[in-house]
Scaffold this active site. Structure first.
Site, PDB file in Angstrom:
ATOM      1  N   TYR A   1       0.820  -1.214   0.000  1.00 14.76           N
ATOM      2  CA  TYR A   1       0.000   0.000   0.000  1.00 14.76           C
ATOM      3  C   TYR A   1       0.856   1.267   0.000  1.00 14.76           C
ATOM      4  O   TYR A   1       0.396   2.328  -0.398  1.00 14.76           O
ATOM      5  CB  TYR A   1      -0.905   0.033   1.228  1.00 14.76           C
ATOM      6  CG  TYR A   1      -2.235  -0.691   1.068  1.00 14.76           C
ATOM      7  CD1 TYR A   1      -2.292  -1.989   0.591  1.00 14.76           C
ATOM      8  CD2 TYR A   1      -3.420  -0.056   1.404  1.00 14.76           C
ATOM      9  CE1 TYR A   1      -3.502  -2.642   0.457  1.00 14.76           C
ATOM     10  CE2 TYR A   1      -4.638  -0.702   1.279  1.00 14.76           C
ATOM     11  CZ  TYR A   1      -4.677  -1.992   0.797  1.00 14.76           C
ATOM     12  OH  TYR A   1      -5.878  -2.618   0.679  1.00 14.76           O
TER      13      TYR A   1
ATOM     14  N   LYS B   1       3.322 -15.299   1.949  1.00 13.35           N
ATOM     15  CA  LYS B   1       3.511 -15.960   0.653  1.00 13.35           C
ATOM     16  C   LYS B   1       5.012 -16.198   0.505  1.00 13.35           C
ATOM     17  O   LYS B   1       5.643 -15.783  -0.479  1.00 13.35           O
ATOM     18  CB  LYS B   1       2.925 -15.069  -0.469  1.00 13.35           C
ATOM     19  CG  LYS B   1       2.809 -15.748  -1.819  1.00 13.35           C
ATOM     20  CD  LYS B   1       1.772 -16.858  -1.895  1.00 13.35           C
ATOM     21  CE  LYS B   1       1.826 -17.568  -3.230  1.00 13.35           C
ATOM     22  NZ  LYS B   1       0.927 -18.758  -3.300  1.00 13.35           N
TER      23      LYS B   1
ATOM     24  N   ASP C   1      -2.858 -18.362   0.145  1.00 18.25           N
ATOM     25  CA  ASP C   1      -3.883 -19.083  -0.630  1.00 18.25           C
ATOM     26  C   ASP C   1      -4.486 -20.208   0.204  1.00 18.25           C
ATOM     27  O   ASP C   1      -5.700 -20.422   0.238  1.00 18.25           O
ATOM     28  CB  ASP C   1      -3.312 -19.589  -1.967  1.00 18.25           C
ATOM     29  CG  ASP C   1      -1.982 -20.306  -1.836  1.00 18.25           C
ATOM     30  OD1 ASP C   1      -1.375 -20.261  -0.740  1.00 18.25           O
ATOM     31  OD2 ASP C   1      -1.539 -20.917  -2.831  1.00 18.25           O
TER      32      ASP C   1
ATOM     33  N   ASP D   1      -6.282  -7.121   4.054  1.00 23.27           N
ATOM     34  CA  ASP D   1      -7.437  -6.450   3.438  1.00 23.27           C
ATOM     35  C   ASP D   1      -8.354  -7.490   2.810  1.00 23.27           C
ATOM     36  O   ASP D   1      -9.570  -7.495   3.039  1.00 23.27           O
ATOM     37  CB  ASP D   1      -6.933  -5.472   2.363  1.00 23.27           C
ATOM     38  CG  ASP D   1      -8.073  -4.807   1.614  1.00 23.27           C
ATOM     39  OD1 ASP D   1      -9.008  -4.329   2.289  1.00 23.27           O
ATOM     40  OD2 ASP D   1      -8.033  -4.769   0.372  1.00 23.27           O
TER      41      ASP D   1
ATOM     42  N   ASP E   1     -12.153  -9.244   4.496  1.00 25.10           N
ATOM     43  CA  ASP E   1     -13.477  -9.126   3.865  1.00 25.10           C
ATOM     44  C   ASP E   1     -14.150 -10.494   3.801  1.00 25.10           C
ATOM     45  O   ASP E   1     -15.359 -10.620   4.029  1.00 25.10           O
ATOM     46  CB  ASP E   1     -13.367  -8.563   2.438  1.00 25.10           C
ATOM     47  CG  ASP E   1     -13.650  -7.065   2.386  1.00 25.10           C
ATOM     48  OD1 ASP E   1     -13.313  -6.380   3.376  1.00 25.10           O
ATOM     49  OD2 ASP E   1     -14.196  -6.587   1.377  1.00 25.10           O
TER      50      ASP E   1
HETATM   51  C1  IPM Z   1     -10.323  -1.443   4.213  1.00 26.70           C
HETATM   52  C2  IPM Z   1     -10.611  -0.766   2.894  1.00 26.70           C
HETATM   53  C3  IPM Z   1      -9.472   0.195   2.593  1.00 26.70           C
HETATM   54  C4  IPM Z   1      -8.194  -0.619   2.498  1.00 26.70           C
HETATM   55  C5  IPM Z   1      -9.654   1.054   1.332  1.00 26.70           C
HETATM   56  C6  IPM Z   1     -10.963   1.816   1.363  1.00 26.70           C
HETATM   57  C7  IPM Z   1      -8.492   1.987   1.124  1.00 26.70           C
HETATM   58  O1  IPM Z   1     -10.800  -1.715   1.902  1.00 26.70           O
HETATM   59  O2  IPM Z   1     -10.199  -0.737   5.232  1.00 26.70           O
HETATM   60  O3  IPM Z   1     -10.236  -2.676   4.246  1.00 26.70           O
HETATM   61  O4  IPM Z   1      -7.903  -1.213   1.450  1.00 26.70           O
HETATM   62  O5  IPM Z   1      -7.468  -0.669   3.491  1.00 26.70           O
HETATM   63 MG    MG Z   2     -10.881  -3.716   2.612  1.00 21.20          MG
END
Ligand code: IPM
Ligand code: MG
Length: 367
Positions: free
Chosen positions: A142, A192, A224, A248, A252
């Site tokens: 990032y 990884k 993975d 990240d 999710d």
């Molecule tokens: C998160 C989001 C952020 C990230 C984005 C909005 C920059 O997806 O907090 O997980 O990738 O960190």
């Molecule tokens: Mg995210």
């Protein structure tokens, strides 16, 4: 009397709607406990771009640096999607995290029993599952240099760089080991290392660190493989530590497994001050319609109370209140069973917030 200096950044999309439900809980806590909040608000993300031409202003940076904690709604939306990466609302979020130095992002995935119908995994897989992601937040791909898109002889080339030095790995590793010590003493580090050098260093440093935490069992998983194990055997996880991008993506997946992205809070911590935000985004498709699920935001306030206010008891109270409200059938659209489950009551943002508020009030009165 404990006073907490809080900066509220409502942000974009559903941000303002969900933050406003958390604020009601803060008001209740001021009334019923010895906590007080000195609250300041500032524009952030797209809202800040519109008003000040940049997603995060220097004035807001000084404000947050001076605060005990920042409570953040969400950033981004289609209105700003065509802007170049450097001026997008998301860049404001990355800068905010970096300026605050919050290198460890804690994302707890908790399965609420009453939501098992909206959870995509079979109930026997998710029963009582509860784990915590510790995501490195201000390094890795990032932030790595060089980065950018250039053109040479008419061919465009994009570059991002995944880079970690050992100190960056060690400081987030220590946070994860220390949390693991207070939980089930089992830490999974995700990398990884079979392909990427930077990830081999990640694994090496985590292994070295484990000598300082002999009571914690450290396991390494390739990312993975971890993705597969998360959906096939989520029950094996307790604390998981990983880098910025893998965290990240995997968090999710973890969030969706709990029934909805709208359920997951997060805390980002560093040397000082904390940043508390729901894992979900700004959900522009439902913004302004009063449909958004405010629970991740309210649970993020819970994490703020625990990490910045030293009040784990109030975090637990909020968690139990949410659980009770779900148990009584309250559902926002995102967590309602398809076709409407028996005993379910589909409500909007404000009604859901009010139900949690009343439950918190009743529980505080019993204390
Ligand atoms: C998160 C989001 C952020 C990230 C984005 C909005 C920059 O997806 O907090 O997980 O990738 O960190
Ligand atoms: Mg995210």
């Amino acid at each position: 009397m404990t006073e907490l200096k809080i900066v509220l950044l409502e942000g974009d999309g559903i941000g303002p709607e969900v933050v406003s439900e958390a604020v009601k809980v803060m008001d209740l806590l001021e009334e019923q406990t010895d906590l007080t909040f000195a609250v300041e608000r500032a524009d952030f993300g797209g809202a800040s771009l519109d008003h000040h031409g940049e997603p995060l202003t220097d004035a807001t940076v000084s404000l947050v640096k001076d605060a005990d904690a920042v409570l953040l709604g969400a950033v981004g939306g289609p209105k700003w999607d065509d802007l170049p990466p450097d001026s997008r609302p998301e860049r404001g979020l990355l800068r905010l995290r970096a300026e605050m130095g919050v290198f460890a992002n804690l994302r707890p995935a908790r399965f609420f029993d009453s939501l098992s119908d909206s959870c995509p995994l079979r109930p026997e897989l998710t029963k009582d599952v509860e784990f915590l992601f510790v995501r490195e937040l201000i390094g890795g791909i990032y932030f790595g240099e060089p980065r950018g898109i250039s053109a040479e002889e008419g061919v465009r080339r994009g570059v991002s760089t995944m880079v970690y030095d050992e100190n960056e790995i060690r400081r987030v590793g220590r946070v994860a080991f220390e949390i693991a010590q207070r939980r089930k003493k089992h830490l999974v580090s995700v990398d990884k290392a079979n392909v990427l050098e930077v990830q081999r260093l990640w694994r090496e440093v985590m292994s070295e660190l484990s000598a300082d935490y002999p009571d914690v069992t450290l396991e390494h998983l390739y990312v993975d493989n971890c993705a597969m194990q998360l959906v096939t055997r989520p029950g094996q996880f307790d604390v998981v530590v990983t880098g910025n991008m893998f965290g990240d993506i995997l968090s999710d997946a973890a969030a969706a497994m709990t029934g909805s992205l709208g359920m997951l809070p997060s805390a980002s911590i560093g040397a000082s001050g904390g940043l508390f935000e729901p894992v979900h985004g700004s959900a522009p498709d439902i913004a302004g319609q009063g449909k958004a699920n405010p629970l991740a935001m309210i649970l993020s306030l819970g994490m703020l109370l625990e990490h910045s206010g030293g009040r784990a008891d109030l975090a637990a109270l909020i968690h139990e209140s949410v659980n009770a409200v779900l148990g009584r059938g309250f559902r926002t659209l995102d967590i309602a069973s398809h076709g409407g489950g028996e005993g379910e009551r589909v409500v909007g943002t404000v009604e859901m917030g009010a139900a949690v508020l009343e439950e918190c009030r009743a529980r505080l009165a019993q204390k």
